[in-house]
Design a protein around this motif. Structure first.
Motif, PDB file in Angstrom:
ATOM      1  N   TRP A 123       0.864  -1.182   0.000  1.00 41.23           N
ATOM      2  CA  TRP A 123       0.000   0.000   0.000  1.00 41.23           C
ATOM      3  C   TRP A 123       0.903   1.236   0.000  1.00 41.23           C
ATOM      4  N   ILE A 124       0.714   2.093  -0.983  1.00 44.89           N
ATOM      5  CA  ILE A 124       1.579   3.269  -1.114  1.00 44.89           C
ATOM      6  C   ILE A 124       0.775   4.546  -0.886  1.00 44.89           C
ATOM      7  N   LEU A 125       1.302   5.402  -0.038  1.00 42.23           N
ATOM      8  CA  LEU A 125       0.721   6.726   0.163  1.00 42.23           C
ATOM      9  C   LEU A 125       1.366   7.652  -0.866  1.00 42.23           C
ATOM     10  N   ASP A 126       0.632   7.927  -1.936  1.00 46.25           N
ATOM     11  CA  ASP A 126       1.174   8.710  -3.051  1.00 46.25           C
ATOM     12  C   ASP A 126       0.747  10.167  -2.901  1.00 46.25           C
ATOM     13  N   ILE A 127       1.658  11.025  -2.439  1.00 43.10           N
ATOM     14  CA  ILE A 127       1.255  12.422  -2.208  1.00 43.10           C
ATOM     15  C   ILE A 127       1.197  13.225  -3.508  1.00 43.10           C
ATOM     16  N   VAL A 174      -4.138   6.687  -2.353  1.00 49.65           N
ATOM     17  CA  VAL A 174      -3.503   5.477  -1.824  1.00 49.65           C
ATOM     18  C   VAL A 174      -3.578   4.424  -2.920  1.00 49.65           C
ATOM     19  N   LEU A 175      -2.455   3.792  -3.186  1.00 46.79           N
ATOM     20  CA  LEU A 175      -2.419   2.745  -4.214  1.00 46.79           C
ATOM     21  C   LEU A 175      -2.216   1.393  -3.543  1.00 46.79           C
ATOM     22  N   GLN A 176      -3.004   0.424  -3.954  1.00 49.47           N
ATOM     23  CA  GLN A 176      -2.773  -0.945  -3.473  1.00 49.47           C
ATOM     24  C   GLN A 176      -2.162  -1.746  -4.622  1.00 49.47           C
ATOM     25  N   LEU A 177      -0.983  -2.279  -4.380  1.00 49.34           N
ATOM     26  CA  LEU A 177      -0.288  -3.056  -5.414  1.00 49.34           C
ATOM     27  C   LEU A 177      -0.239  -4.523  -5.000  1.00 49.34           C
ATOM     28  N   ASN A 178      -0.205  -5.385  -5.997  1.00 44.83           N
ATOM     29  CA  ASN A 178       0.052  -6.790  -5.674  1.00 44.83           C
ATOM     30  C   ASN A 178       1.574  -7.009  -5.614  1.00 44.83           C
ATOM     31  N   GLY A 179       1.972  -8.203  -5.360  1.00 44.55           N
ATOM     32  CA  GLY A 179       3.391  -8.496  -5.188  1.00 44.55           C
ATOM     33  C   GLY A 179       4.237  -8.165  -6.393  1.00 44.55           C
ATOM     34  N   GLU A 180       3.602  -8.119  -7.567  1.00 43.14           N
ATOM     35  CA  GLU A 180       4.341  -7.815  -8.804  1.00 43.14           C
ATOM     36  C   GLU A 180       4.377  -6.310  -9.078  1.00 43.14           C
ATOM     37  N   GLN A 216      -7.218   1.910  -6.102  1.00 46.33           N
ATOM     38  CA  GLN A 216      -6.765   3.289  -5.914  1.00 46.33           C
ATOM     39  C   GLN A 216      -7.807   4.047  -5.101  1.00 46.33           C
ATOM     40  N   LEU A 217      -7.378   4.692  -4.032  1.00 44.97           N
ATOM     41  CA  LEU A 217      -8.301   5.438  -3.169  1.00 44.97           C
ATOM     42  C   LEU A 217      -7.864   6.895  -3.121  1.00 44.97           C
ATOM     43  N   GLU A 218      -8.771   7.795  -3.495  1.00 46.37           N
ATOM     44  CA  GLU A 218      -8.436   9.225  -3.466  1.00 46.37           C
ATOM     45  C   GLU A 218      -8.368   9.714  -2.016  1.00 46.37           C
ATOM     46  N   PHE A 219      -7.509  10.701  -1.769  1.00 46.14           N
ATOM     47  CA  PHE A 219      -7.458  11.325  -0.447  1.00 46.14           C
ATOM     48  C   PHE A 219      -8.820  11.956  -0.141  1.00 46.14           C
TER      49      PHE A 219
END
Lengths: 425, 302
Positions: B151-155, B160-166, B172-175
């Motif tokens: 899970w990445i907090l993309d400022i 917020v981005l949820q990525l799989n292992g690859e 994707q969740l907007e702030f």
């Protein structure tokens, strides 16, 4: 139409006078005044008021002889025998001065300070104002008064009166007590379809843009009453450096987003900042450079959106508040020069310091050997934690504390004995 | 090793906490130990990150030295302290250990997430694939959940981005609207995503399966000076690091205030600009005590 209007006005005045007269009669009954005493009895003693009522604008209760409309003739818990607290007395009749859920309200009005602008008895100025025109406003808004007087390019409505654009009490829907929102307020006078207007804006369709992002509505020293600091592309009328061409389907769209756009000209600054270990996070955010800078024009140097204390304090509120409450003031902070110590774009060290070492940082202003001869530096270990060396921040907190000299303890003894424990009593 | 132990500050008998910090005591922390060096005696310098795997592995982001340091924690004792220094990771800010043992670290200089193998060798970057929008991604923080999602907090993208292992974007969740500055995110064991707004001292939540963030609580400004990190435990308790206040506060799963512990200072048991924290199932709390250039260990209980 004129006859109809005057009829309506006469009717309104008649209703108002009837209501106030009825109110006066109520008070006459309430205080069991002798017949004909209302409006005359008080003035027998309050001789000065006899002169006051001769002024051209008299407050209606006084005009109708209803002194008891505001004062209790016998006893009161409030000053001047007022029937209510000074801050609330006016609202007994004038309750709708601030609309419910108003977007903005004049602080002095919200706090019930009506008498700072109005004389409750009578005045030589309309609406019982204690002064006429802008003089009244500038008595409090001194800096604005001085600015308006000295600016090279004046905005004519300001000269006509602040009330041209502002409501003195409150604005139901607009900020800054404005009578209408921007740009609607501006386009009321400035016709956006006039060729001169279109040409001045380089054929860009700005009718719905926020005029105050470029223009200072109170006047400025720059032609076109642009704010005193103008972004170079605006000054050279090259809007298309950042925006698409005025003839394009989306002329106001910027050519690139975020810092990518600014980097086109400010590549050295952006590359330097982005090459640091720590970049100020807002610079990397969606807003990018516009987190702190305006893209068009600003009152502040460096196109900052606000003065540095307000701008930095919008995120670092605790730091600014600490300084405000501090017994000793740190000059760079109190003067709003945060950039004296911090690089607002990026740095290789913590706190975005401009220097790698705290001692070097403080040393740019403070000569340590004159200030103190206490051992400092990398080789001097802090007895409280062997992981640290002794430096200026070992004893001082640069944004201040509730004690003198930025020290976090009430007394110097208490500070020193943190390390020199053998001297603790 | 002896030198390392000698450099460790022993258990502190008394914790110096100002009375104000004891106003509410819904939970307690007790200092155990402070660590200031690696196994060779090399001192830590402004460490900002710390992560534990729930078993015995502990990884410290020794930010000022541009390296990770790996310890093992067993029987209330910290051992090891081997250095992981890579050219791909020169300024680690935050660190996470995945269930697989892989180590993830956010590099402040490159603003990229670096993936390391369990042995500390470089495995690659976590560069999100399939991101929408023309802008790139700037991670301010990240999490690796129990299922291996990143899970990445993309400022930059305010999302917020949820990525799989690859590294492929799954969600994707907007702030939330009117946010101030979002410093951290957390994924709870129930699958909710939490955001921490430092400016307004607010925690937002997007419940599992929902796409919108809503405030979890009122502003916590009365309890926090400037929060920058949040963490949850297996029971859903939320812990927030008050960076500028040098403290830790706890909230219930519903966002209600439970208590505030620790205080700002230099002596053992006090914190000065704490960064990341991690908690073991047994209740040992590790704090990257940045400006004191040390790692502090506490026991945490209610």
């Amino acid at each position: 139409m004129k006859v109809y209007l005057s009829l309506v006005m006469s009717l309104l005045v008649a209703v108002f006078l009837t209501v106030t007269t009825v109110h006066a009669q109520d008070n006459a009954l309430k205080f069991k005044l002798k017949p004909g005493a209302s409006g005359k009895l008080c003035l027998k003693c309050h001789v000065a008021t006899q002169e006051t009522v001769k002024k051209p604008f008299v407050h209606t209760p006084l005009k109708t002889g209803d002194c008891a409309g505001c004062h209790n003739p016998h006893t009161s818990s409030h000053g001047k025998l007022l029937a209510e607290e000074t801050a609330n007395i006016c609202s007994l009749c004038h309750s709708s001065v601030i609309p419910k859920d108003a977007r903005s309200a004049h602080k002095v009005v919200a706090e019930g300070g009506c008498m700072k602008c109005h004389d409750p008895h009578a005045a030589t100025t309309k609406f019982n104002l204690v002064k006429g025109g802008n003089d009244l406003c500038f008595a409090c808004h001194k800096a604005m008064g001085e600015t308006v007087a000295k600016v090279k390019f004046k905005h004519s409505p300001v000269g006509k009166g602040c009330l041209t654009c502002h409501d003195p009490h409150a604005s139901a829907k607009n900020g800054f007590l404005l009578k209408n929102d921007v740009p609607a307020l501006c386009v009321g006078c400035h016709k956006t379809d006039k060729p001169i207007f279109v040409k001045a804006h380089m054929n860009y369709p700005v009718a719905n843009s926020r005029c105050t992002s470029c223009h200072d509505p109170h006047g400025s020293d720059v032609a076109g009453i642009l704010y005193n600091t103008v972004h170079k592309p605006i000054a050279s009328k090259m809007c298309n450096q950042c925006h698409e061409e005025s003839t394009s389907p989306s002329p106001l769209k910027v050519k690139r987003s975020g810092t990518d756009l600014c980097k086109g000209c400010h590549s050295t600054m952006v590359n330097q900042a982005f090459g640091k270990n720590r970049v100020h996070w807002p610079l990397l955010s969606k807003e990018g450079c516009l987190s702190c800078h305006g893209p068009h024009a600003s009152k502040q140097k460096g196109l900052l959106k606000q003065d540095a204390l307000t701008l930095c304090g919008s995120c670092h509120k605790d730091t600014i508040t600490r300084q405000e409450k501090s017994m000793t003031k740190h000059e760079p902070i109190s003067s709003g020069n945060c950039a004296a110590c911090h690089d607002p774009h990026g740095s290789d060290g913590v706190y975005l310091f401009k220097k790698a070492s705290v001692v070097d940082m403080c040393g740019t202003c403070h000569d340590w050997q004159k200030h103190s001869t206490h051992p400092l530096g990398e080789k001097v270990r802090d007895p409280r934690s062997r992981s640290l060396s002794v430096q200026c921040l070992s004893c001082h907190r640069s944004h201040g504390t509730e004690y003198k000299h930025f020290i976090p303890f009430a007394t110097t003894t208490e500070l020193c004995t943190q390390c020199h424990e053998t001297f603790k009593r | 090793m002896r030198r390392f132990i000698a450099r460790c500050i022993g258990t502190a008998a008394v914790l110096t906490i100002p009375l104000g910090a004891l106003a509410a005591e819904g939970f307690k922390v007790k200092p155990l130990q402070a660590v200031i060096a690696d196994e060779k005696g090399g001192e830590l310098k402004f460490p900002e990150g710390v992560a534990c795997d729930g078993k015995s592995l502990l990884v410290v982001a020794d930010t000022g030295n541009g390296r990770l340091v790996r310890y093992t924690y067993q029987d209330e004792s910290l051992k090891g302290g081997s250095e992981i220094k890579l050219p791909q990771l020169t300024y680690p800010l935050r660190v996470q250990v995945a269930p697989t043992g892989a180590i993830f670290a956010l590099d402040g200089k490159q603003r990229r997430i670096v993936r390391l193998n369990a042995d500390g060798t470089f495995a690659g970057y976590v560069d999100p694939k399939g991101v929408t929008g023309e802008q790139g991604v700037v991670p301010r923080s990240f999490r690796v959940d129990g299922a291996g999602s990143i899970w990445i907090l993309d400022i930059l993208g305010a999302r917020v981005l949820q990525l799989n292992g690859e590294g492929n974007v799954q969600r994707q969740l907007e702030f939330p609207k009117n946010y101030g500055f979002i410093s951290d995110l957390e994924v709870t064991s129930a699958g909710d995503v939490l955001l921490l707004d430092s400016n307004s001292a607010l925690v937002f939540v997007a419940r599992k399966g929902e796409g919108t963030f809503i405030p979890l609580s009122q502003s916590l400004r009365d309890y926090l000076v400037y929060p920058t990190y949040l963490m949850t435990d297996s029971r859903g308790m939320i812990y927030i690091v008050d960076q500028n206040g040098g403290a830790l506060i706890a909230l219930g799963a519903d966002g209600s205030f439970v208590g505030r512990q620790l205080a700002m200072g230099t002596k053992s048991g006090l914190l000065n600009y704490p960064g990341q924290v991690c908690l073991t199932p047994a209740g040992t709390l590790f704090v990257a005590d940045r400006n004191n250039s040390r790692l502090q260990l506490f026991t945490l209980g209610r």
